[in-house]
Design a protein around this motif. Sequence first.
Motif, mmCIF file in Angstrom:
data_model
loop_
_atom_site.group_PDB
_atom_site.id
_atom_site.type_symbol
_atom_site.label_atom_id
_atom_site.label_comp_id
_atom_site.label_asym_id
_atom_site.label_seq_id
_atom_site.Cartn_x
_atom_site.Cartn_y
_atom_site.Cartn_z
ATOM 1 N N GLY A 50 -30.841 25.810 28.719
ATOM 2 C CA GLY A 50 -30.699 25.634 30.157
ATOM 3 C C GLY A 50 -31.280 24.351 30.715
ATOM 4 N N ALA A 51 -31.779 23.480 29.862
ATOM 5 C CA ALA A 51 -32.391 22.230 30.323
ATOM 6 C C ALA A 51 -31.623 21.028 29.787
ATOM 7 C CB ALA A 51 -33.844 22.166 29.873
ATOM 8 N N SER A 52 -31.538 19.995 30.594
ATOM 9 C CA SER A 52 -30.910 18.756 30.157
ATOM 10 C C SER A 52 -31.757 18.138 29.053
ATOM 11 C CB SER A 52 -30.812 17.787 31.340
ATOM 12 O OG SER A 52 -30.178 16.607 30.942
ATOM 13 N N THR A 53 -31.099 17.504 28.103
ATOM 14 C CA THR A 53 -31.827 16.891 26.992
ATOM 15 C C THR A 53 -31.146 15.608 26.563
ATOM 16 O OG1 THR A 53 -32.904 17.359 24.877
ATOM 17 C CG2 THR A 53 -30.634 18.093 25.121
ATOM 18 N N LEU A 54 -31.830 14.830 25.789
ATOM 19 C CA LEU A 54 -31.271 13.621 25.205
ATOM 20 C C LEU A 54 -30.878 13.948 23.771
ATOM 21 C CD1 LEU A 54 -30.703 10.573 25.568
ATOM 22 C CD2 LEU A 54 -32.969 10.165 24.599
ATOM 23 N N TRP A 55 -29.642 13.695 23.420
ATOM 24 C CA TRP A 55 -29.116 13.944 22.081
ATOM 25 C C TRP A 55 -29.017 12.632 21.325
ATOM 26 C CZ3 TRP A 55 -27.821 18.793 20.215
ATOM 27 C CH2 TRP A 55 -27.786 19.833 21.144
#
Length: 67
Positions: A50-55
């Motif tokens: 549910g959280a934005s992340t850096l891939w």
Amino acid sequence: MTTRTETLAIRSGEHCPKTGWWQPLQSEERDQTVPSRFVGQGCVMPDVNGASTLWVQSHNARLQTDY
């Protein structure tokens, strides 16, 4: 001769620039490891729990399955 490998990085909600295995960068406050995911070019990068992340593109990802 030195070979340079470029690392691709993209945020959740953006379109994947290249088909392949992607690994979310882990922050210290997360208590679980999130597995790599295979994402196709043009697909929207997912959130993690549910959280934005850096891939980042994973060059050494192993095949992972959910059973």
